[in-house]
Design a protein around this motif. Structure first.
Motif, PDB file in Angstrom:
ATOM      1  N   GLN A 281      28.959 -11.616 -10.485  1.00  0.00           N
ATOM      2  CA  GLN A 281      27.792 -12.291  -9.819  1.00  0.00           C
ATOM      3  C   GLN A 281      27.623 -13.619  -9.937  1.00  0.00           C
ATOM      4  OE1 GLN A 281      24.543  -9.803 -10.975  1.00  0.00           O
ATOM      5  NE2 GLN A 281      25.733  -7.788 -11.047  1.00  0.00           N
ATOM      6  N   VAL A 282      26.772 -14.102  -9.340  1.00  0.00           N
ATOM      7  CA  VAL A 282      26.574 -15.746  -9.751  1.00  0.00           C
ATOM      8  C   VAL A 282      25.723 -16.017 -10.935  1.00  0.00           C
ATOM      9  CG1 VAL A 282      25.515 -17.874  -8.798  1.00  0.00           C
ATOM     10  CG2 VAL A 282      26.777 -16.284  -7.211  1.00  0.00           C
ATOM     11  N   VAL A 337      19.638 -16.862  -6.575  1.00  0.00           N
ATOM     12  CA  VAL A 337      21.155 -16.922  -6.380  1.00  0.00           C
ATOM     13  C   VAL A 337      21.119 -18.604  -6.001  1.00  0.00           C
ATOM     14  CG1 VAL A 337      23.082 -16.503  -4.914  1.00  0.00           C
ATOM     15  CG2 VAL A 337      21.492 -14.627  -5.950  1.00  0.00           C
ATOM     16  N   GLN A 338      20.576 -18.910  -5.169  1.00  0.00           N
ATOM     17  CA  GLN A 338      20.482 -20.240  -4.648  1.00  0.00           C
ATOM     18  C   GLN A 338      20.386 -21.494  -5.578  1.00  0.00           C
ATOM     19  OE1 GLN A 338      17.608 -20.871  -1.366  1.00  0.00           O
ATOM     20  NE2 GLN A 338      18.420 -19.065  -0.188  1.00  0.00           N
ATOM     21  N   ALA A 339      19.468 -21.239  -6.841  1.00  0.00           N
ATOM     22  CA  ALA A 339      19.365 -21.961  -7.914  1.00  0.00           C
ATOM     23  C   ALA A 339      20.448 -21.834  -8.765  1.00  0.00           C
ATOM     24  CB  ALA A 339      18.090 -21.377  -8.627  1.00  0.00           C
ATOM     25  N   GLU A 343      22.975 -25.233  -9.568  1.00  0.00           N
ATOM     26  CA  GLU A 343      23.318 -25.506 -10.974  1.00  0.00           C
ATOM     27  C   GLU A 343      24.813 -25.648 -11.160  1.00  0.00           C
ATOM     28  OE1 GLU A 343      23.215 -26.160 -15.000  1.00  0.00           O
ATOM     29  OE2 GLU A 343      21.978 -26.526 -13.262  1.00  0.00           O
ATOM     30  N   GLY A 344      25.582 -24.678 -10.571  1.00  0.00           N
ATOM     31  CA  GLY A 344      26.973 -24.752 -10.563  1.00  0.00           C
ATOM     32  C   GLY A 344      27.672 -25.695  -9.942  1.00  0.00           C
ATOM     33  N   GLU A 350      29.492 -33.107 -12.215  1.00  0.00           N
ATOM     34  CA  GLU A 350      29.018 -34.086 -13.147  1.00  0.00           C
ATOM     35  C   GLU A 350      30.364 -33.845 -14.144  1.00  0.00           C
ATOM     36  OE1 GLU A 350      26.522 -32.674 -16.885  1.00  0.00           O
ATOM     37  OE2 GLU A 350      25.131 -33.758 -15.754  1.00  0.00           O
ATOM     38  N   ARG A 351      31.067 -33.032 -14.147  1.00  0.00           N
ATOM     39  CA  ARG A 351      32.462 -32.825 -15.026  1.00  0.00           C
ATOM     40  C   ARG A 351      33.671 -33.015 -14.374  1.00  0.00           C
ATOM     41  NH1 ARG A 351      32.387 -29.252 -19.474  1.00  0.00           N
ATOM     42  NH2 ARG A 351      34.420 -29.585 -19.315  1.00  0.00           N
TER      43      ARG A 351
END
Length: 454
Positions: A281-282, A337-339, A343-344, A350-351
């Motif tokens: 799951q996300v 799930v959208q949030a 975030e992912g 960023e990385r």
């Protein structure tokens, strides 16, 4: 003697094989000379645990290989078989004790070319060290990279006869491992000795390996030396990326199909890594560990560091996930799930500066025979998430898996994509079969995945 002579001939053919007739030098050949080499992830098996919590496919009876799951592997050798996405003259291996509760000690680690079953191509097996030592102990929750190991059969990584060949990684578990970190759904047969049999990783024959498994244990990544800048694309997701209902030992998951298409264009100069976990799951479950396992593994967000960000040379990610969040096991809201996806993607960019993050639309599950799936509310959430993936602007590109798998009349999977390809049977209407994965992998725009040419 005749078998060894034939095997030696095959090894020599692999090492000395010329390029395909008429083939032109690839752009990456120039990069190797100008930019040197770097590690590139060539294979991964995202870890979960502890065994036997998970969703394996076509799993043989494991009672004789692992009589006591709490004790795990005990003084025995495992020979894991895997297909590298690309080959290099050197490899290194990553072992994980992420979900173990005891220190894990390994020795007798070897890497060789599979001949067939648990047998190796004679002369191909090479010992693997750790900081110059033959033994390593990994603490609970830890992981370790091996030293580089030369692969003599891959002296020419571009040899056509290497394409599609499989690597066999053997290692001896010293004492009892305790709860085992594993990847449940390998869809690839690997092998093991009896408990208490000791170290047999150096042997190239198969006599010591009577037992089989359809899962991978402890090993979770393989790097190869490759030209600097070699594209590495991670397929990140759940069982539909992991390959449920595809052919056992057939390498016909949609990331496999995609890899073959890319390599038809670029040769041994691109890697597609499968970071799917069946049931994943996300955003759920909220907590995960040896004492609180879940068959779908840790959430995508909690495993993002280990299964994507820490891999070598990642240039692209295809994220296909969400259907399990909307199942009766997940019960997540579309907003959650959208949030989670936002975030992912933020953490990926960023990385990994310059990474291409591609969203994939979810395939239909309406009418699935699975108890947790197939209901109308799930399908409404699925269609809403697909609209978000297409329209939010979050992703650099979108892979359209829904149009190539949906039956417009029923709203479920196309009829020819339902019967299971692993062991036979009617299928569950949730997981596409080989025909479905072929359509998915064949419909991806290759140019959307690769870094812009300079």
């Amino acid at each position: 003697m005749q078998r060894r002579t034939l095997a030696r001939s095959l090894m020599l053919a692999i090492i000395a094989a010329p390029r395909l007739a008429g083939a032109q030098p690839r752009p990456a050949d120039t990069r190797m000379q100008a930019g040197g080499e770097a590690w590139a992830t060539s294979w991964a098996g995202s870890v979960q645990g502890p065994y036997p919590v998970g969703n394996p496919s076509a799993q043989p009876d494991q009672r004789f290989l692992f009589p006591d799951p709490a004790e795990g592997a005990r003084d025995q050798t495992l020979r894991l078989v895997l297909r590298p996405s690309l080959w290099g003259r050197e490899a290194r291996l990553r072992f994980s004790n992420a979900f173990g509760t005891r220190p894990l000690t390994l020795d007798g680690v070897h890497a060789g070319l599979q001949l067939g079953g648990a047998a190796l191509l004679p002369g191909s097996n090479r010992p693997v060290g750790f900081g110059g030592q033959p033994r390593v102990t990994i603490p609970p929750g830890g992981q370790v990279w091996s030293d580089p190991v030369a692969l003599p059969f891959a002296a020419d990584p571009d040899a056509p006869l290497l394409a599609g060949r499989k690597l066999a990684v053997s290692f001896h578990v010293v004492g009892a491992s305790g709860p085992m970190t594993w990847h449940a759904k390998a869809l690839q047969t690997s092998y093991g000795t009896a408990p208490g049999a000791g170290a047999h990783g150096a042997e190239e024959g198969e006599a010591a390996f009577p037992f089989s498994t359809a899962s991978w244990f402890f090993l979770d990544a393989v790097d190869m030396r490759a030209p600097a800048g070699t594209p590495v694309i991670v397929a990140f997701g759940d069982s539909i990326t992991d390959g449920t209902a595809s052919t056992m030992n057939g390498d016909d998951r949609w990331p496999d199909v995609l890899c073959r298409r890319l390599q038809a264009r670029l040769g041994n100069r691109v890697s597609v890594v499968n970071a799917g976990i069946g049931g994943n799951q996300v955003v759920g479950p909220a907590t995960y560990g040896p004492e609180q396992p879940f068959p779908g593994g840790p959430s995508a967000l909690s495993r993002l560091e280990r299964d994507v960000l820490s891999l070598s040379g990642v240039t692209g990610v295809i994220w296909l996930e969400g259907i399990n969040d909307f199942s009766r096991n997940g019960n997540a809201s579309p907003e959650a799930v959208q949030a989670g996806m936002r975030e992912g993607v933020r953490r990926l960019r960023e990385r990994l500066p310059g990474v291409r993050v591609i969203g994939a639309t979810l395939v239909p599950a309406l009418g699935s025979s699975s108890a947790a799936h197939g209901h109308a509310e799930q399908d409404a959430k699925r269609r809403g998430l697909n609209a978000f993936i297409r329209e939010s602007g979050l992703f650099d590109a979108v892979v359209e898996f829904e149009p190539v798998t949906i039956d417009r009349a029923s709203g479920g999977l196309r009829a020819e994509m339902v019967p299971e390809s692993t062991t036979g049977g009617r299928g569950d209407g949730l997981h596409p079969n080989r025909a479905g994965y072929l359509a998915m992998g064949s419909g991806i725009d290759l140019d959307a995945l690769l870094p812009a040419r300079r």
